[in-house]
Write an enzyme that holds these catalytic residues in place. Structure first.
Site, short mmCIF file in Angstrom:
data_model
loop_
_atom_site.label_atom_id
_atom_site.label_comp_id
_atom_site.label_asym_id
_atom_site.label_seq_id
_atom_site.Cartn_x
_atom_site.Cartn_y
_atom_site.Cartn_z
N GLU A 120 -3.53 -8.45 3.88
CA GLU A 120 -3.29 -8.89 5.25
C GLU A 120 -4.42 -8.51 6.20
O GLU A 120 -4.47 -9.00 7.34
CB GLU A 120 -1.97 -8.29 5.76
N CYS B 291 0.81 -1.22 0.00
CA CYS B 291 0.00 0.00 0.00
C CYS B 291 0.85 1.27 0.00
O CYS B 291 1.53 1.54 -0.97
CB CYS B 291 -1.00 -0.02 1.16
N HIS C 187 -4.52 -4.35 0.64
CA HIS C 187 -4.23 -4.83 1.99
C HIS C 187 -4.71 -6.28 2.15
O HIS C 187 -5.63 -6.55 2.93
CB HIS C 187 -4.91 -3.95 3.04
#
Length: 309
Positions: A237, A142, A235
């Site tokens: 994660e 990001c 993202h």
């Protein structure tokens, strides 16, 4: 891949409750194999939450991964206890003479801040220059993607008028690429950013290969041909509730945010969101560890000359 962390790190118990295989240092010391050394430069304010998210994705493979956490911002944290930072994080001076198999640079909530106004911008530049000679493969996430494109390719900061927030569909461009091996033709992943990554910009001003795009034509996943650097603009994660936390935080701050796209069931913020990107995130990080790190890193990290036949 069992991740190897200090016994006392809070993520150990958190991830074990999720049935994630975590190997503490005391147990790992009894196995006579060389673990992969992965350094995580954690730029997020809520560092413990971010640790849990990335360690979850690094944990699912038969090899050991020795995790080291790095901080470069010496200012007092408002979101992470000083004791935690002192116990589990190293400073750049502690590791600058070492080599690592992998480096992950996380995102940061700096989408509307000019690069030169970022308090630790000189340290970011220092780490990225250092990584060229000391790290086999670096993965940027990001905001770190935007920072790296500026430092490594001279691309000015590209900012959207409105924040991109939600879970978006993507499609792969190179189904036989190593980093997308096993991906579905289309897949979902979260985004939460002001940064703008038009695919045309990446193609015109870099030699990076775009491996996956959003349906709107933004670059999502791209990498150098030598596997030394890889970029993911979203993202993968994130937990199921991370976007919700950001949304309600902005509501309370009076920012009148848009409801995250394709996230809450029936677009109702009172509904409990579901994770629709977990498999993608796991496969992305497994592929990076295997094909971009393990397959090309030298056994002896004193000899850094990674190549891929």
């Amino acid at each position: 891949m069992p991740i190897r962390v200090l016994d006392e790190l809070p993520a150990v118990n958190f991830l074990r409750e999720e049935n994630v295989f975590v190997m503490t240092t005391s147990r790992a010391s009894g196995q006579e194999i060389r673990p992969l050394k992965v350094l995580i430069l954690n730029l997020m304010p809520k560092k413990i939450e971010t640790e849990n998210q990335f360690l979850r994705l690094l944990s699912n493979s038969p090899l050991q991964v020795d995790i080291q956490l790095l901080r470069i911002d010496a200012r007092e944290s408002r979101n992470t206890p000083a004791e935690h930072l002192n116990n589990f994080y190293c400073n750049f001076d502690d590791i600058c003479d070492q080599n690592f198999d992998g480096l992950i640079v996380t995102g940061a909530p700096l989408g509307l801040v000019e690069f030169n106004d970022v308090a630790y911008w000189p340290q970011i530049r220092q780490v990225l220059e250092w990584a060229k000679d000391h790290v086999t493969s670096t993965l940027f996430v990001c905001w770190a993607v935007q920072a790296a494109l500026n430092i490594l390719y001279g691309i000015p900061k590209q900012t959207r008028t409105d924040k991109l927030s939600g879970v978006y569909e993507h499609h792969i461009l190179h189904p036989h690429a190593l980093l997308t091996r096993g991906f579905d033709d289309s897949f979902l992943a979260p985004h939460s950013r002001y940064a703008d990554f038009p695919a045309a910009l990446i193609r015109d001003y870099t030699d990076l290969e775009i491996l996956a795009e959003t349906e709107e034509g933004d670059a999502y996943l791209f990498a150098s041909k030598d596997k030394r650097i890889a970029f993911v603009t979203g993202h993968p994660e994130y937990d199921a509730h991370t976007l919700a936390g950001e949304y309600f935080r902005d509501v309370e701050a009076g920012l009148n945010p848009e409801i995250p796209y394709n996230y809450f069931p029936k677009n109702d913020p009172q509904s409990i969101p579901r994770t629709t990107w977990r498999s993608h995130g796991n496969l992305l990080f497994t592929n990076w560890l295997n094909y971009y790190v393990y397959q090309i890193t030298p056994y002896d990290l004193r000899h850094m000359n990674p190549t891929l036949d």
